[in-house]
Design a protein around this motif. Structure first.
Motif, short mmCIF file in Angstrom:
data_model
loop_
_atom_site.label_atom_id
_atom_site.label_comp_id
_atom_site.label_asym_id
_atom_site.label_seq_id
_atom_site.Cartn_x
_atom_site.Cartn_y
_atom_site.Cartn_z
N PRO A 100 -12.24 -1.43 -3.21
CA PRO A 100 -11.87 -2.62 -2.46
C PRO A 100 -10.48 -2.46 -1.83
O PRO A 100 -9.60 -1.84 -2.43
CB PRO A 100 -11.88 -3.73 -3.51
CG PRO A 100 -11.82 -3.05 -4.82
CD PRO A 100 -12.37 -1.68 -4.64
N TRP A 101 -10.31 -3.01 -0.64
CA TRP A 101 -8.99 -2.98 -0.01
C TRP A 101 -8.06 -3.95 -0.71
O TRP A 101 -6.88 -3.68 -0.91
CB TRP A 101 -9.12 -3.32 1.47
CG TRP A 101 -7.80 -3.37 2.18
CD1 TRP A 101 -7.12 -4.48 2.56
CD2 TRP A 101 -6.99 -2.25 2.56
NE1 TRP A 101 -5.94 -4.13 3.15
CE2 TRP A 101 -5.83 -2.77 3.17
CE3 TRP A 101 -7.13 -0.87 2.44
CZ2 TRP A 101 -4.83 -1.95 3.67
CZ3 TRP A 101 -6.12 -0.06 2.93
CH2 TRP A 101 -4.99 -0.60 3.54
N THR A 153 -9.67 1.96 -8.06
CA THR A 153 -10.94 2.45 -8.59
C THR A 153 -12.09 1.86 -7.79
O THR A 153 -11.90 0.96 -6.99
CB THR A 153 -11.14 2.05 -10.07
OG1 THR A 153 -11.03 0.64 -10.15
CG2 THR A 153 -10.14 2.68 -10.96
N GLU A 190 -16.05 9.21 -11.81
CA GLU A 190 -16.29 7.78 -11.99
C GLU A 190 -15.47 7.18 -13.12
O GLU A 190 -15.33 5.97 -13.18
CB GLU A 190 -17.77 7.53 -12.27
CG GLU A 190 -18.70 7.82 -11.10
CD GLU A 190 -18.63 6.77 -10.01
OE1 GLU A 190 -18.33 5.60 -10.32
OE2 GLU A 190 -18.87 7.12 -8.84
N ALA A 238 -20.04 9.98 -4.97
CA ALA A 238 -20.02 8.67 -4.33
C ALA A 238 -19.16 8.65 -3.09
O ALA A 238 -19.45 7.96 -2.13
CB ALA A 238 -19.51 7.65 -5.33
N LYS A 285 0.81 -1.21 0.00
CA LYS A 285 0.00 0.00 0.00
C LYS A 285 0.85 1.26 0.00
O LYS A 285 0.40 2.31 -0.43
CB LYS A 285 -0.92 0.00 1.23
CG LYS A 285 -1.98 -1.08 1.18
CD LYS A 285 -3.12 -0.71 0.28
CE LYS A 285 -4.09 -1.88 0.15
NZ LYS A 285 -5.18 -1.59 -0.77
N LYS A 335 -20.22 -3.64 3.02
CA LYS A 335 -19.66 -3.51 4.35
C LYS A 335 -18.43 -4.41 4.50
O LYS A 335 -18.22 -5.31 3.69
CB LYS A 335 -20.70 -3.80 5.42
CG LYS A 335 -21.28 -5.17 5.40
CD LYS A 335 -22.25 -5.32 6.56
CE LYS A 335 -22.70 -6.76 6.62
NZ LYS A 335 -23.60 -7.05 7.69
N ARG A 359 -23.88 3.83 -8.44
CA ARG A 359 -22.86 4.68 -7.85
C ARG A 359 -22.93 4.58 -6.34
O ARG A 359 -23.94 4.20 -5.77
CB ARG A 359 -23.06 6.13 -8.28
CG ARG A 359 -22.72 6.36 -9.72
CD ARG A 359 -22.59 7.83 -10.01
NE ARG A 359 -23.77 8.57 -9.60
CZ ARG A 359 -23.74 9.57 -8.75
NH1 ARG A 359 -22.60 9.92 -8.19
NH2 ARG A 359 -24.85 10.20 -8.43
N GLY A 360 -21.85 4.98 -5.70
CA GLY A 360 -21.85 4.98 -4.24
C GLY A 360 -22.02 3.60 -3.67
O GLY A 360 -22.66 3.41 -2.65
N LEU A 404 -17.39 -0.53 -9.31
CA LEU A 404 -17.90 -0.48 -10.68
C LEU A 404 -16.77 -0.22 -11.67
O LEU A 404 -16.74 -0.79 -12.75
CB LEU A 404 -18.96 0.62 -10.79
CG LEU A 404 -19.48 0.90 -12.19
CD1 LEU A 404 -20.23 -0.30 -12.72
CD2 LEU A 404 -20.36 2.13 -12.21
N PRO A 411 -7.39 0.17 7.21
CA PRO A 411 -8.30 -0.55 8.10
C PRO A 411 -7.54 -1.60 8.90
O PRO A 411 -6.43 -1.98 8.55
CB PRO A 411 -9.28 -1.19 7.15
CG PRO A 411 -8.49 -1.39 5.91
CD PRO A 411 -7.48 -0.30 5.84
N ARG A 458 -20.95 0.67 -1.65
CA ARG A 458 -19.99 0.43 -0.56
C ARG A 458 -20.40 -0.80 0.21
O ARG A 458 -21.19 -0.71 1.14
CB ARG A 458 -19.99 1.60 0.42
CG ARG A 458 -19.42 2.87 -0.12
CD ARG A 458 -19.77 3.97 0.82
NE ARG A 458 -18.89 5.10 0.59
CZ ARG A 458 -18.28 5.78 1.56
NH1 ARG A 458 -18.47 5.47 2.80
NH2 ARG A 458 -17.50 6.78 1.27
N PRO A 466 -15.47 2.95 -0.77
CA PRO A 466 -15.93 2.69 -2.15
C PRO A 466 -14.96 1.84 -2.97
O PRO A 466 -15.36 1.29 -3.98
CB PRO A 466 -16.07 4.09 -2.75
CG PRO A 466 -15.87 5.06 -1.67
CD PRO A 466 -15.25 4.38 -0.53
N ASP A 486 -13.20 -2.84 3.01
CA ASP A 486 -13.05 -2.21 4.31
C ASP A 486 -14.17 -1.20 4.52
O ASP A 486 -14.06 -0.31 5.35
CB ASP A 486 -11.67 -1.55 4.45
CG ASP A 486 -11.45 -0.50 3.38
OD1 ASP A 486 -12.18 -0.51 2.38
OD2 ASP A 486 -10.55 0.34 3.54
#
Lengths: 224, 218, 384
Positions: C340-341, C70, B72, B217, A181, C313, C308-309, C73, A217, C311, C338, C335
């Motif tokens: 992915p970790w 990114t 986006e 977003a 990271k 959990k 959009r948006g 989506l 996290p 997320r 928006p 995490d």
């Protein structure tokens, strides 16, 4: 298939002194995983492969995850009773502590013979700098050969006992581990200026730079 | 018999060779620059901006510079600068507009995500594919003037989608007008209170009921 | 790092064993038979291969890092570019993983459409592969051109549905992007009806051909135990006789509703891998007939799914489907943000290459070319 808790209990019975914890997965997929200690990792993997109930003969997916160290601010409230008999005072103490980071390797095990899975196996390194050695599971499952090389290449985990541990996707002279990271990419890969670079520069000016690895996290919490 | 498989295969090639003279199923290519294939309606290449009025393309852009597409866009090829002032759009409503709207088509990967996330139907996919240039830098960086194309053009290339969009926009406009009327009527019905001095001018239409952007977003 | 220079330790070891003059040859990365920029460092004793080390990464763009940078989506169009012959199945595998992560359900119609598109992709991929394999055998042009003629018909279908021939970007989390109209379904039906005739013709050209048999039978054998241990999946695994098809094993989507068989090989050689693919195409035609006949009405998108948006959990999920090349899986750790970790692709063609050396040892250079061809790799997926 057995639940991760059952597998943990059997592993602990078979390998006294080993550490196995179930890492709970909060998502609806409910694929919980087993965090095993590196010292017994390979024996346990061999046990999972040969066990007649589990027969996890296929290690489908091997991957690394980087968990950088992270600053946690904890607030502790202590109530001090007022000696004069008034209302007790509440003292707030803020303490900062650095949660150590680690590199994690995740193995997704399936059974082709018994058609079940996945059993998710995780191993963690001591830190992200010098204690990054984990046992290689290539002697147990051949499919780990290239995938562990990839984890070594992109994350910098050293696999003890791997037959041919060298970079696989990056070139041999490459220095860093790009999937970490905190990896800083070069400003431009191309030697000549392109409009793309300009657009990016403008876009960067436009958007405040995202606080890259700061807000890391926590690794999934382990419950015994 | 040894060799029968080979002979059988030769029969297949002979059938295809001779068939290519009379059977269109076996002769499937077209001679490109002279003959062009009909593009399917859904075909997409690079985005363009829809304008309502071809005579005043910059004044009637549907885009209100909300910058959702910029955020986006997966390869980050869109660059937008918002205007400081507001100008009336095609409906006479005051709107922010893009002062700069640039798409770097050397980076764009034609994924259509900007079209999908746009709440104003302002950006759509074009079908122009003969866009080779001798300059691979500036000529591929399209600005707002190059990107703007009238709604009629949109109707030409994606008739079904354009009809849908127009119907939806008309419905939204009607709903907005009715809401405005209702609001005005309600206001008129109220007894004149101790003067909220600058009474809302009827010209200020309530926010479009149309897909109001629910915020970025992030 | 291992010393790969001529005369290095490993070469000396083989040299001692074979007592011949060894030659180290670098095949590729610009070699027409390596299906892209792929390199094999082969050590030869005469014309026999005594050591083979695949070298790749020439097309590496750190796809997984892009995926972490990114939104959920935003990674969808990038998955098209992994295995660029099979964008529909890549999309599906990614959508399955995200749907598992977020607990989204998919409407029935979308599941059927996904099956239809995945089976069309399988037809496309296997047809092309057979063509490429014959090209590798030295049968230049003809079978490949016939294969491409059919492939183009499927690509036309993809184009008229999704807007792009190869970079479809069609699946969404909780459904599909556009509802296939009736005339599209009619065109798909026409194509499927005609495909068996094409397969018959293709097989008449190749399957019984004595030269093809002589070149491919008994070449590049792999044992079932090694294939399972090495994580080989897809037609290459089934050619060794292991009945492992995720459409049956996991029964994802609506596959349990369809009646189809899983063809199995007996020898695990190149010819078996070719035959498995041809037989699978025949089964795919059957699945397509059933899916087109049983396609239900209804919505194509789950109304609860957000574009959009999005997320999900915090948590993680591994989703996999049976792609034309094998098990394509996506492993995602969320995490709660928006992006992915961790975004991991389990690339079938990369993992199927693990035992390329084992398959090639003792064979000639010309055989190594067709063995590589029969593994079915796409470098966009190998290098990521």
């Amino acid at each position: 298939m057995e639940t991760p808790e059952q597998i943990r209990d059997r592993l602990l019975a078979r390998f006294p002194g080993a550490q196995v914890t179930v890492v709970v997965n909060g998502s609806p997929s409910a694929q919980h995983s087993l965090l095993v200690d590196a010292a017994h990792g390979r024996e346990m993997a061999g046990f999972l492969r040969d066990d007649p109930v589990l027969k996890l003969d296929q290690c489908s997916n091997v991957t690394g995850v980087d968990w950088p160290e992270k600053e946690v601010v904890e607030t502790r409230k202590t109530t001090v009773p007022d000696p004069a008999g008034g209302t007790p005072k509440i003292i707030e103490e803020k303490s900062k502590r650095i949660e150590p980071g680690c590199l994690e390797v995740v193995y997704h095990l399936f059974s082709v013979a018994l058609r079940h899975g996945p059993v998710v196996l995780r191993m963690r390194t001591g830190n992200r700098t010098d204690a990054v050695t984990l046992p290689s599971l290539t002697p147990v499952w051949r499919s780990c050969e290239f995938q562990e090389r990839e984890v070594f290449d992109l994350f910098g985990v050293k696999f003890d006992g791997h037959p041919d541990l060298r970079r696989i996707l990056m070139w041999d002279a490459f220095k860093d581990h790009p999937m970490r990271k905190d990896y800083v990419e070069p400003d431009d890969y191309e030697w000549e200026p392109t409009p793309h670079g300009d657009v990016l520069a403008k876009a960067k000016k436009h958007f405040p730079a995202p606080a890259a690895p700061a807000a890391a996290p926590t690794p999934p919490t382990a419950t015994a | 018999m040894l060799g029968s498989g080979i002979l059988q295969g030769l029969a297949v090639t002979a059938k295809n060779f001779l068939g290519s003279y009379h059977d269109p199923a076996r002769y499937t290519t077209v001679e490109y620059p002279e003959v062009k294939q009909q593009l399917p309606e859904a075909f997409r290449n690079f985005p363009f901006l829809v304008t309502e009025n071809a005579t005043d393309p910059m004044g009637t852009l549907r885009c209100v510079a909300c910058q959702i597409c910029e955020k986006e866009c997966p390869p980050q090829c869109i660059f937008i600068e918002k205007s400081k002032d507001k100008k009336p759009d095609a409906n006479g409503k005051l709107q922010i507009y893009p002062v700069v709207f640039a798409i770097d088509t050397s980076v764009c990967m034609s994924c259509q995500i900007c079209v999908e996330v746009c709440p104003f139907d302002a950006i759509k996919m074009d079908q122009v594919y003969e866009i080779a240039t001798t300059d691979r830098f500036d000529a591929l960086l399209l600005n707002r003037e190059q990107l703007a194309k009238p709604n009629e053009y949109f109707h030409q290339i994606h008739p079904t989608e354009a009809a849908e969009v127009d119907a939806r926009l008309a419905a939204d406009r009607k709903a907005a007008e009715e809401k405005a009327k209702a609001a005005a009527a309600a206001k008129a019905a109220l007894p004149a209170k101790p003067a909220p001095a600058p009474v809302a001018k009827p010209a200020v239409v309530p926010p479009p009921t149309a897909p109001q952007s629910p915020g970025p977003a992030a | 790092m291992q010393d790969l220079s001529p005369g290095g330790a490993h070469v000396r070891a083989v040299h001692d064993e074979f007592h011949g003059d060894l030659l180290e040859v670098s095949m590729g990365p610009h070699h027409p038979s390596t299906h892209g920029v792929f390199r094999m460092v082969v050590t030869l004793d005469g014309e026999r291969i005594v050591k083979l080390k695949p070298v790749f990464g020439y097309l590496h763009r750190n796809h997984e890092k892009l995926g972490e940078g990114t939104s959920y989506l935003g990674s969808m169009p990038y998955t098209d570019r992994l295995d660029y012959l099979c964008s529909m199945t890549n999309n599906w595998a990614y959508a399955v993983a995200v749907e598992k992560l977020a607990g989204l359900t998919v409407p029935e119609r979308a599941e059927y459409v996904r099956v239809i598109l995945a089976e069309l992709t399988r037809l496309l991929n296997h047809t092309c592969l057979a063509g490429f394999l014959m090209q590798d055998c030295g049968c230049s042009g003809t079978p490949l051109m016939y294969a491409f003629r059919e492939r183009e018909k499927i690509l036309d279908l993809f184009e008229s549905l999704s807007g792009s021939r190869m970079m479809c970007n069609y699946q969404r989390f909780g459904g599909c992007r556009v509802d296939p109209p009736a005339d599209w379904l009619a065109r798909a039906q026409t194509l499927v009806d005609g495909y068996t005739a094409f397969l018959d013709e293709f097989e008449a050209l190749l399957t019984g051909n004595e030269i093809v048999m002589a070149r491919t039978q008994g070449v590049g054998c792999m044992s079932a135990a090694l294939a399972v241990s090495a994580g080989v999946t897809g037609p290459a695994l089934r050619a060794t006789g292991v009945a492992h098809d995720l459409r049956k094993v996991d029964g994802y989507g609506v596959y349990p509703r369809f009646n189809f068989r899983v063809p199995l090989g007996a020898h695990g050689d190149v010819y078996d891998r070719y035959m498995i693919r041809v037989l699978e195409m025949r089964e795919s035609v059957g699945i397509l007939q059933q899916a087109l006949a049983g396609l239900p009405g209804g919505p194509i998108m789950n109304p609860a799914a957000k574009l959009r948006g999005f997320r999900p959990k915090a948590g993680e999920a591994y989703g996999r489907i049976e792609g034309p090349k094998g098990e394509i899986g996506f492993y995602l750790i969320s995490d709660g943000s928006p992006n992915p970790w961790r975004y991991r692709v389990r690339p079938p063609s990369f993992i199927n290459l693990t035992i390329l050396e084992d398959m090639c040892l003792g064979h000639t250079v010309a055989d190594a070319v067709i063995i590589l061809g029969s593994v079915d790799i796409v470098l966009g997926e190998v290098d990521r």
